[in-house]
Design a protein around this motif. Structure first.
Motif, PDB file in Angstrom:
ATOM      1  N   GLU A   1       0.841  -1.206   0.000  1.00 58.21           N
ATOM      2  CA  GLU A   1       0.000   0.000   0.000  1.00 58.21           C
ATOM      3  C   GLU A   1       0.872   1.251   0.000  1.00 58.21           C
ATOM      4  O   GLU A   1       0.668   2.177  -0.776  1.00 58.21           O
ATOM      5  CB  GLU A   1      -0.924  -0.029   1.218  1.00 58.21           C
ATOM      6  N   GLN A   2       1.884   1.268   0.867  1.00 61.85           N
ATOM      7  CA  GLN A   2       2.760   2.427   0.971  1.00 61.85           C
ATOM      8  C   GLN A   2       3.627   2.608  -0.276  1.00 61.85           C
ATOM      9  O   GLN A   2       3.925   3.724  -0.671  1.00 61.85           O
ATOM     10  CB  GLN A   2       3.620   2.323   2.225  1.00 61.85           C
ATOM     11  N   ALA A   3       4.002   1.499  -0.909  1.00 62.41           N
ATOM     12  CA  ALA A   3       4.828   1.575  -2.119  1.00 62.41           C
ATOM     13  C   ALA A   3       4.019   1.973  -3.350  1.00 62.41           C
ATOM     14  O   ALA A   3       4.584   2.458  -4.322  1.00 62.41           O
ATOM     15  CB  ALA A   3       5.511   0.226  -2.367  1.00 62.41           C
ATOM     16  N   THR A   4       2.721   1.774  -3.299  1.00 62.69           N
ATOM     17  CA  THR A   4       1.882   1.970  -4.477  1.00 62.69           C
ATOM     18  C   THR A   4       1.172   3.318  -4.505  1.00 62.69           C
ATOM     19  O   THR A   4       1.048   3.931  -5.558  1.00 62.69           O
ATOM     20  CB  THR A   4       0.828   0.845  -4.558  1.00 62.69           C
ATOM     21  N   PHE A   5       0.695   3.767  -3.359  1.00 59.76           N
ATOM     22  CA  PHE A   5      -0.151   4.964  -3.322  1.00 59.76           C
ATOM     23  C   PHE A   5       0.486   6.079  -2.509  1.00 59.76           C
ATOM     24  O   PHE A   5       0.973   5.842  -1.400  1.00 59.76           O
ATOM     25  CB  PHE A   5      -1.519   4.622  -2.714  1.00 59.76           C
ATOM     26  N   ASP A   6       0.432   7.303  -3.063  1.00 59.84           N
ATOM     27  CA  ASP A   6       0.892   8.483  -2.341  1.00 59.84           C
ATOM     28  C   ASP A   6      -0.212   9.038  -1.445  1.00 59.84           C
ATOM     29  O   ASP A   6       0.056   9.687  -0.444  1.00 59.84           O
ATOM     30  CB  ASP A   6       1.324   9.581  -3.319  1.00 59.84           C
ATOM     31  N   HIS A   7      -1.465   8.827  -1.843  1.00 58.84           N
ATOM     32  CA  HIS A   7      -2.625   9.352  -1.123  1.00 58.84           C
ATOM     33  C   HIS A   7      -3.632   8.226  -0.948  1.00 58.84           C
ATOM     34  O   HIS A   7      -3.541   7.185  -1.591  1.00 58.84           O
ATOM     35  CB  HIS A   7      -3.282  10.490  -1.915  1.00 58.84           C
ATOM     36  N   ASP A   8      -4.627   8.476  -0.115  1.00 59.86           N
ATOM     37  CA  ASP A   8      -5.738   7.534   0.061  1.00 59.86           C
ATOM     38  C   ASP A   8      -5.254   6.127   0.415  1.00 59.86           C
ATOM     39  O   ASP A   8      -5.764   5.140  -0.101  1.00 59.86           O
ATOM     40  CB  ASP A   8      -6.604   7.477  -1.208  1.00 59.86           C
ATOM     41  N   GLN A   9      -4.263   6.037   1.268  1.00 59.72           N
ATOM     42  CA  GLN A   9      -3.731   4.728   1.664  1.00 59.72           C
ATOM     43  C   GLN A   9      -4.628   4.047   2.695  1.00 59.72           C
ATOM     44  O   GLN A   9      -5.184   4.707   3.574  1.00 59.72           O
ATOM     45  CB  GLN A   9      -2.330   4.863   2.251  1.00 59.72           C
ATOM     46  N   ILE A  10      -4.729   2.739   2.578  1.00 63.95           N
ATOM     47  CA  ILE A  10      -5.419   1.937   3.577  1.00 63.95           C
ATOM     48  C   ILE A  10      -4.430   1.707   4.721  1.00 63.95           C
ATOM     49  O   ILE A  10      -3.295   1.281   4.493  1.00 63.95           O
ATOM     50  CB  ILE A  10      -5.883   0.596   2.974  1.00 63.95           C
TER      51      ILE A  10
END
Length: 158
Positions: A27-36
Motif C-alpha cells: 500500500e505504501q509503495a503503491t499509493f501516495d494518497h488515500d492509503q489503507i
C-alpha cells in the motif's frame, strides 16, 4: 533460476493475518494518497463484508492485492482498491485479481461489481474496459484525497 511473473501463473488467494506487513508495505509503495492503514486492513481481514485478496507467482511474496466490499442487502460489490507492484504491472496480476473479485461476488450471489478509478490512470481504465467494465454516471469531481477526479465503472455479472 525462478521464472519471472511474466512467465509464471498468477495465483490469487484470500489474505491472512500473516500477510498484514506485506499488505501495508505494498500500500505504501503503491499509493501516495488515500492509503489503507494497517488498522483498516486488520479490520477488513476479519470482516464478513470485505474480502482482501493477494496475488502471487512461484510461491514468492505477493505481487498485488485487491479489497472488495459487499454491502448487506446489496447485490453490487465495490472494488475499493487494487494495487500491484510496479515490476508486476502488465503481467496479468490485475486481471487475476479482478477475476477473483468477480468470482467472490458471484459466490455471494452478487450480480455486479462497481469501482472508481482516477481519470488520469489510463492503464487501469484500459484494463477495466478490456475486462468488460463500462463507465457509468458523470465524472466524480475531486473524488480522491489529492483532489483528483474519478470515473465510476460497473460490470454486470449476470
Amino acid at each position: 533460476m525462478t521464472p519471472s511473473p511474466a512467465t509464471a501463473a498468477v495465483r490469487v488467494r484470500r489474505a491472512e493475518l500473516s500477510d498484514l506487513d506485506d499488505l501495508v508495505a505494498l500500500e505504501q509503495a503503491t499509493f501516495d494518497h488515500d492509503q489503507i492503514s494497517r488498522a483498516q486492513y486488520r479490520r477488513h481481514l476479519d470482516s464478513d463484508t470485505a474480502r482482501v485478496l493477494v496475488a502471487s507467482a512461484n510461491h514468492r511474496r505477493f505481487l498485488g492485492t485487491a479489497l472488495v466490499f459487499f454491502r448487506k442487502g446489496s447485490r453490487v460489490a465495490r472494488l475499493y482498491s487494487i494495487a500491484s507492484l510496479p515490476e508486476a504491472r502488465g503481467k496479468g496480476v490485475g486481471t487475476a485479481l479482478i477475476e477473483a473479485v468477480e468470482a467472490a461476488t458471484r459466490q455471494r450471489r452478487g450480480h455486479a461489481v462497481r469501482l472508481e478509478v482516477r481519470t488520469d490512470n489510463h492503464s487501469a481504465v484500459r484494463l477495466y474496459e478490456r475486462l468488460g467494465y463500462q463507465r457509468i454516471g458523470p465524472v466524480l469531481k475531486g473524488f480522491y484525497e489529492d483532489g483528483s477526479d474519478a470515473y465510476r465503472f460497473e460490470k454486470s455479472l449476470a
